[in-house]
Every structure is written in C-alpha cells, then in structure tokens.
Scaffold this active site. Structure first.
Site, short mmCIF file in Angstrom:
data_model
loop_
_atom_site.label_atom_id
_atom_site.label_comp_id
_atom_site.label_asym_id
_atom_site.label_seq_id
_atom_site.Cartn_x
_atom_site.Cartn_y
_atom_site.Cartn_z
N GLU A 241 0.89 -1.17 0.00
CA GLU A 241 0.00 0.00 0.00
C GLU A 241 0.92 1.21 0.00
O GLU A 241 1.54 1.52 1.02
CB GLU A 241 -0.88 0.01 1.26
CG GLU A 241 -1.84 -1.16 1.37
CD GLU A 241 -2.97 -1.10 0.37
OE1 GLU A 241 -3.17 -0.03 -0.27
OE2 GLU A 241 -3.65 -2.11 0.20
N CYS A 275 -1.95 9.01 2.64
CA CYS A 275 -1.71 8.48 1.29
C CYS A 275 -2.82 8.90 0.35
O CYS A 275 -2.60 9.24 -0.80
CB CYS A 275 -1.62 6.96 1.35
SG CYS A 275 -3.03 6.20 2.16
P1 NAD Z 1 8.67 4.52 4.38
O1 NAD Z 1 8.56 3.74 3.14
O2 NAD Z 1 9.87 5.37 4.60
O3 NAD Z 1 8.61 3.56 5.67
C1 NAD Z 1 7.54 2.67 5.87
C2 NAD Z 1 7.99 1.53 6.74
O4 NAD Z 1 8.95 0.76 6.03
C3 NAD Z 1 8.66 1.93 8.05
O5 NAD Z 1 8.24 1.06 9.06
C4 NAD Z 1 10.14 1.74 7.75
O6 NAD Z 1 10.92 1.49 8.89
C5 NAD Z 1 10.10 0.51 6.85
N1 NAD Z 1 11.25 0.35 5.97
C6 NAD Z 1 12.15 1.27 5.57
N2 NAD Z 1 13.06 0.70 4.73
C7 NAD Z 1 12.70 -0.59 4.59
C8 NAD Z 1 13.21 -1.69 3.82
N3 NAD Z 1 14.28 -1.56 3.03
N4 NAD Z 1 12.57 -2.87 3.90
C9 NAD Z 1 11.47 -3.03 4.67
N5 NAD Z 1 10.94 -2.03 5.42
C10 NAD Z 1 11.55 -0.82 5.37
O7 NAD Z 1 7.31 5.34 4.45
P2 NAD Z 1 6.92 6.48 5.48
O8 NAD Z 1 7.73 7.69 5.13
O9 NAD Z 1 6.96 5.92 6.85
O10 NAD Z 1 5.39 6.74 5.13
C11 NAD Z 1 4.95 7.65 4.21
C12 NAD Z 1 4.55 6.97 2.92
O11 NAD Z 1 3.59 5.94 3.17
C13 NAD Z 1 3.89 7.91 1.95
O12 NAD Z 1 4.39 7.72 0.64
C14 NAD Z 1 2.43 7.50 2.00
O13 NAD Z 1 1.69 7.84 0.86
C15 NAD Z 1 2.54 6.04 2.23
N6 NAD Z 1 1.29 5.51 2.80
C16 NAD Z 1 0.49 4.69 2.04
C17 NAD Z 1 -0.71 4.23 2.52
C18 NAD Z 1 -1.61 3.33 1.70
O14 NAD Z 1 -2.46 2.65 2.28
N7 NAD Z 1 -1.49 3.29 0.39
C19 NAD Z 1 -1.12 4.59 3.80
C20 NAD Z 1 -0.29 5.42 4.55
C21 NAD Z 1 0.92 5.87 4.04
#
Ligand code: NAD
Length: 470
Positions: A241, A275
């Site tokens: 997502e 998001c």
């Molecule tokens: P991010 O991708 O930086 O981090 C998300 C999660 O992934 C965190 O828990 C992080 O520690 C983990 N992570 C980081 N690197 C990783 C790796 N290499 N492998 C596995 N996990 C890893 O995202 P963010 O900055 O925390 O959140 C914001 C983003 O999330 C925005 O782009 C937003 O649109 C998106 N978002 C999407 C939805 C949806 O349902 N589509 C909902 C909420 C947020």
C-alpha cells in the site's frame, strides 16, 4: 513516560540498544524505544511459527471473537494511548483518539466477513472443492502517518485469516504500536501477535526472513520497490500500500459553499500526511477564483499548533526529513509563476510546523503537482474542459484514489469511471471502510487490503479433487 517494550510470545521483551523518539511539536526527544536486533526478530518469528498451528485450526468465528476482545481492550485504553500517539506523531489529541477508536471499530467490522469453501464442480465421478488456507507468519510493516489504524487493518485480516504475525512500526512512531502489543498479551494466545520496534533495517530483515511467509507493507513507493525486490528471494506473498497523488476534479455545477470545506478536509487532515489525501485540485475557469478564495479563507482560519493544546486542528509535520522536503517543494513552487494565497512558510516556533498553504496558478510540471507532497500544501489547477481534467488527473505514475465533485451524480459517476485509481469517490474524499477493498493502480500499490479481496490476500487458495464412490 512509561517504559516501552516489545511483545514477543505474549511477554514483554527488551533490547540491549534503544533509540530516541522525538515529539515533532517541539523537535525534542521525549521517550526512548527498544531497538530490536536480529536476535529479537528470531524470537518473534519463532513465537509466531509455534503459535500458528493452533491458531490456524480455530474457526473464523473463534478467531473473530478473540480479535473483538483485543479491539475492546484497545478502545478501553484510548485515554492512555491517545496522548502517546499525539506526542510521537503530532496529530491533535482528538484526532489521535479518533484514530484509535476507528481502529477498534475496524478490527471488529473486518472480522464479520468470511470466505467459504466453494464447490467448483461436482459430477458423477468427482467433486472439486476450492478452499482457502492461511499462509503462516505475516510480517506487517507500517508507516508514521496513521500507525494505529494501519496496523489494525493488517492485524484484523492477517489474524482473522488464521495467520500469526510479527508487526513492526515506523521508527518515527513506534510507541503506540508497542502499546497495542501490550494489549495482545492479555487478549490473544501467546505468539499470535508479536510487536517489535527497530530501524529500517529491521524491516529489510523481515522481508528477507525465510520464516516469514507474507509481507503486508504500507509506506512509500521507493521502499515498496525495495520490499518487493527483497521478497523475491523466498517468493513471499506481498501486498504494497504505497503513496498517492490524488486528484480532485470540481465540475462546473458544484456548490462551492458546500464542497470547499470537504475539499479542505480531504487535503489538510493529518497535515496532508495521508496516502489518499487530495494532492491536486482541478477547477474549471468559471469557478477557479471563487474556489481559490474559499480555500484560502479556510487555510487562514485553520488552527495550527501542538496537538496536546485545546482547539488545535492541525499539528506539525511528523519528522524533520518530511518537513524539509515539503519546504523544498514550496520553494520550488515559488520559483514558478504561482500565487501563494495562504501560508507558504514554516511557523516561527520550535517543531516542524508549516502553515496551511494554498498555491494558485500551479503548473503541471511543478514538483508540487508531479510528486507526492505529503504535507499541508495544496496546488489548485485550472482546466479547460472535462477531457482536459481527466487526462491531466491520469497523467501520473500514481493511482491510489481520486474524487469528482458535482450536483449531477450520474455525470460524476461517469467521470469517476474514467479515472485510473483504486478508489474514486463522488462528493467525498478520504475514508476507509471494512468492506471496500483498498489499494492502488500503477505505482501506488500491489494487491488490496480490506474487503473480501483483502481477506483472501492473506490466504492461499487450494483445490481438493476427490473421486466419488460409484
Ligand atoms: P517509508 O517507506 O519510509 O517507511 C515505511 C515503513 O517501512 C517503516 O516502518 C520503515 O521502517 C520501513 N522500511 C524502511 N526501509 C525498509 C526496507 N528496506 N525494507 C522493509 N521495510 C523498510 O514510508 P513512510 O515515510 O513511513 O510513510 C509515508 C509513505 O507511506 C507515503 O508515501 C504515504 O503515501 C505512504 N502511505 C500509504 C498508505 C496506503 O495505504 N497506500 C497509507 C499510509 C501511508
């Protein structure tokens, strides 16, 4: 502040290392969080694997009852978890409590559906059945904007389907999620839900781990791509997502007094860090200036401040990196010929506050229009006719959600069908409902959460063919 602990095999667990958790309203550290190493990850995965056989043998109804107990216990701790969520995430306290209450509601609502076995064929010689089985251990990884409700979506269908789970929150907002783990200790069998906090590398170890069968990831597009690549080593099932750049198209018959507050809500809730927030607003020539004026008034009247203070409607950006990124995007917009009719600057106080910002005369090639800003900054774009609006709405690598605003529902529905996005609303923007599958087209995602499609994604279809006695 209380001490925060992981939950592994139904018990509190700590780590040798810990990290700072910063309150974005002050920019200061307010708590320490244990940082899981590979050792705690092994313990959590082992606990989940050991808990799987008994949990997976329960019926949907039995698992649904246990998840409802968990939901009730979560709702009972709203007053305790709410302030922790506000301090780590930044959102106003009322919205933090609303998120926790909404999570408790969705946990129950999502466990009211069932996937029944299906007879594909029965003839004189054979019966062929399609059944759905749980996958095993789910690794759930969440972002920092809605830590509780997004975790609840994963917990609900992940566990209800019969899997067990290791849940990892974002290192920016780990604490309220660890408190969810405390609740699991009292309400779920040991090992069914394990919560461990750590850095980004912990997420990567999870995606590579051979003891994890399925990854449910919510986060940014670049990280989602890494997750997918890393899961190929073990061919894990994956749902992603990811981000969005949602367009909202206002048609020429819209009543602006009625729609402007709803558009504002859809763009600025959670300081735009959603998001599925409205990230591009398209208006026809005839309504353009009146809409800019109304959105400007709403932005100027919006009460911004520390989410723990009374009457605050919008808090800070959640972290320094996001704060700097949004300020950069505003500076880029200023280099184009735009009118900043509200905001356009940080607040002169500690913490990561940006004034609600309206950018009129925005151009299609600006970063603010092309990228996901994920902050309290809304570009308003003028369109020539509906074909022009639909073409530009679809001209993006994202495809999460969109909306059309009109008094003519039939016309709105017809335009909604032309938009390339996983969810399109008419006269609404921003919500999730237990029975509505949610996910993105294009780079906004991979697979669906919620609804029957979401539940099925936590299960593996299996065909059973048996001969019938003569
Ligand atoms: P991010 O991708 O930086 O981090 C998300 C999660 O992934 C965190 O828990 C992080 O520690 C983990 N992570 C980081 N690197 C990783 C790796 N290499 N492998 C596995 N996990 C890893 O995202 P963010 O900055 O925390 O959140 C914001 C983003 O999330 C925005 O782009 C937003 O649109 C998106 N978002 C999407 C939805 C949806 O349902 N589509 C909902 C909420 C947020």
């Amino acid at each position: 502040m209380a001490e925060f602990t992981h939950t592994i095999n139904g018990e509190a667990a700590t780590s040798d290392k810990s990290f700072d958790v910063v309150n974005p309203a002050t920019g200061q550290t307010f708590a320490r969080c244990p940082e899981a190493s590979r050792v705690e990850l092994e313990h959590a995965v082992n606990a989940a694997r050991l808990a799987f056989p008994a949990w997976s043998r329960l019926s949907f109804a039995q698992r649904g009852k246990a998840i409802a107990d968990f939901a009730h216990a979560l709702a009972a701790r709203i007053d305790e978890i709410g302030p922790v969520l506000t301090r780590e995430q930044g959102k106003p306290l009322g919205q933090a409590k609303w998120e926790i209450g909404g999570a408790a509601h969705e946990l129950e609502a999502m466990c009211k559906m069932e996937i029944a076995p299906e007879i594909i064929r029965q003839d004189a010689t054979h019966r062929v059945e399609l059944v759905y089985r749980p996958l095993g251990v789910v690794g759930a990884i969440t972002p920092w904007n809605f830590p509780i409700i997004l975790a609840a979506h994963k917990i609900a269908h992940g566990l209800y389907a019969g899997n067990t789970m290791v849940l990892k929150p974002s290192p920016y907002t780990p604490l309220a999620t660890l408190m969810m783990g405390e609740i699991a200790r009292d309400t779920l069998p040991a090992g069914v839900l394990n919560t461990i906090a750590g850095g980004n590398e912990l997420g990567q170890w999870m995606t590579e781990h051979p003891g994890i069968d399925r990854i449910s990831f919510t986060g940014s597009v670049p990280t989602g791509k890494k997750v997918l690549a890393s899961a190929t080593g073990t061919l894990k099932r994956v749902t992603l997502e990811l981000g969005g750049n949602d367009p909202a198209i206002v048609l020429d018959d819209a009543d602006l007094d009625e729609v402007a507050p709803k558009l504002f809500f859809g763009a600025f809730l959670n300081a735009g860090q959603i998001c599925m927030a409205i990230k591009r607003l398209y208006a026809p020539e005839k309504l353009y200036e009146p809409l800019v004026e109304k959105m400007t008034q709403l932005a100027n009247a919006h009460r911004v401040g520390d989410g723990m203070d009374e009457g605050i409607e919008m808090g800070p950006l959640q972290n320094k990196m996001q704060f700097d990124k949004v300020l950069d995007i505003i500076e880029d917009a200023k280099r184009h010929k735009v009118r900043i009719t509200a905001g356009g600057h940080r607040l002169n106080r500690p913490g990561y506050f940006i004034a609600p910002t309206i950018v009129a005369d925005a151009a299609d090639d600006m970063r603010l229009v092309k990228e996901e800003q994920f902050g309290p900054v809304l570009p308003i774009l003028k369109y020539a006719d509906v074909d022009d609006a639909v073409r530009r709405a679809n001209d993006t690598r994202f495809g999460l959600c969109a909306s059309v605003w009109t008094k003519n529902i039939e016309r709105g529905t017809e335009i909604a069908r032309r938009i390339e996005a996983g969810t399109v609303w008419v006269n609404h923007h921003v919500s999730s409902e237990a029975d509505m599958p949610f996910g993105g087209f294009k780079e906004s995602g991979f697979g669906r959460e919620l609804g029957l499609l979401g539940l099925a994604s936590y299960m593996e279809p299996q065909v059973i063919k048996v001969p019938l006695a003569a």
